[in-house]
Design an enzyme around this catalytic site. Structure first.
Site, PDB file in Angstrom:
ATOM      1  N   LYS A 167       0.855  -1.190   0.000  1.00  0.00           N
ATOM      2  CA  LYS A 167       0.000   0.000   0.000  1.00  0.00           C
ATOM      3  C   LYS A 167       0.892   1.241   0.000  1.00  0.00           C
ATOM      4  O   LYS A 167       1.774   1.387   0.859  1.00  0.00           O
ATOM      5  CB  LYS A 167      -0.865  -0.038   1.263  1.00  0.00           C
TER       6      LYS A 167
HETATM    7  C1  E4P Z   1      -8.108   1.410   4.132  1.00  0.00           C
HETATM    8  O1  E4P Z   1      -7.485   1.104   3.160  1.00  0.00           O
HETATM    9  C2  E4P Z   1      -8.037   2.763   4.732  1.00  0.00           C
HETATM   10  O2  E4P Z   1      -6.778   2.968   5.265  1.00  0.00           O
HETATM   11  C3  E4P Z   1      -9.101   2.938   5.776  1.00  0.00           C
HETATM   12  O3  E4P Z   1     -10.327   2.440   5.265  1.00  0.00           O
HETATM   13  C4  E4P Z   1      -9.245   4.349   6.256  1.00  0.00           C
HETATM   14  O4  E4P Z   1     -10.382   4.456   7.075  1.00  0.00           O
HETATM   15  P1  E4P Z   1     -10.650   5.695   8.048  1.00  0.00           P
HETATM   16  O5  E4P Z   1     -10.950   6.902   7.233  1.00  0.00           O
HETATM   17  O6  E4P Z   1     -11.822   5.256   8.878  1.00  0.00           O
HETATM   18  O7  E4P Z   1      -9.402   5.873   8.869  1.00  0.00           O
END
Ligand code: E4P
Length: 218
Positions: free
Chosen positions: A85
């Site tokens: 990622k």
């Molecule tokens: C996933 O890939 C993201 O990092 C995550 O869904 C972010 O979520 P949040 O906005 O609740 O922190």
């Protein structure tokens, strides 16, 4: 639309995996920090539970392409299902390009515009992660972004990049994302549980039990 679970908590991952509803996991620096455990150990454990794409993010403090590429190779070496990622930055795009050329899967994260998603796809990202909830939080319709990206990717017949709806806050986000044409939603455990429940289902179970017991006993 498929489901990933958005957590680094292995108990939640095991529970969702046992229900047969998830085919991948996403983590991020905040989620890993919340668990307070060694990053690679957690990713290894997760890869041993779920037989599907596991997104592990490069360190939040690594901002140059070279550093992201180095860490990306390390993450990819943990397990064949690992996806690296990488944040949507110019350096991130360079890292995606190199990792893609080496056959390493990437998930471009922190996507807030359709243009960012298109750039990530062109750089070779396997997945893009538009953040729905954080847009809704600032009075901008997150689902409009998902629909725009889905439309743009559909028009370009040479884009295989998959859309992972991220930053999911509630069950209605899930329905909206599925209708908007998303490939995957990565869902917090709490929201997965909310999706299962319905008061009429609970009432129906109680009624069936009462009717059954009235005639047949326990
Ligand atoms: C996933 O890939 C993201 O990092 C995550 O869904 C972010 O979520 P949040 O906005 O609740 O922190």
């Amino acid at each position: 639309m498929k489901f990933f679970i958005d957590t680094a908590n292995v108990d939640e991952i095991r529970e969702a995996n046992d229900m047969g509803i998830i085919c991948g996991v996403t983590t991020n620096p905040s989620l890993i920090a919340k668990e307070g455990r060694d990053y690679k150990t957690v990713l290894k454990e997760i890869a041993g539970i779920v037989d599907g794409a596991i997104s592990g993010e490069v360190k939040a403090t690594t901002t140059d392409a070279e550093g992201m590429i180095r860490e990306g190779r390390e993450i990819a070496a943990i397990h064949p299902n690992m996806v690296v990622k990488i944040p949507m930055t110019a350096e991130g795009l360079k890292a995606i390009k190199v990792l893609h050329s080496e056959g390493i899967k990437t998930n471009c994260t922190l996507i807030f515009t359709a243009n960012q998603a298109l750039l990530a796809a062109r750089a070779g990202a396997t997945y893009v992660s538009p953040f729905l909830g954080r847009l809704d939080d600032i009075s901008t319709r997150g689902v409009d972004l998902i629909r725009d990206i889905a439309d743009i990717f559909a028009v370009a017949d040479d884009i295989d990049t998959k859309i992972i709806c991220a930053s999911i806050r509630n069950p209605m986000h899930i329905t909206d994302c599925a209708l908007a044409g998303a490939d995957i939603a990565t869902v917090p455990f709490k929201v997965l549980r909310q999706m299962i429940n319905h008061p009429l289902t609970d009432a129906g179970i109680v009624k069936f039990q009462e009717d059954y017991k009235a005639v047949f006993g326990e």
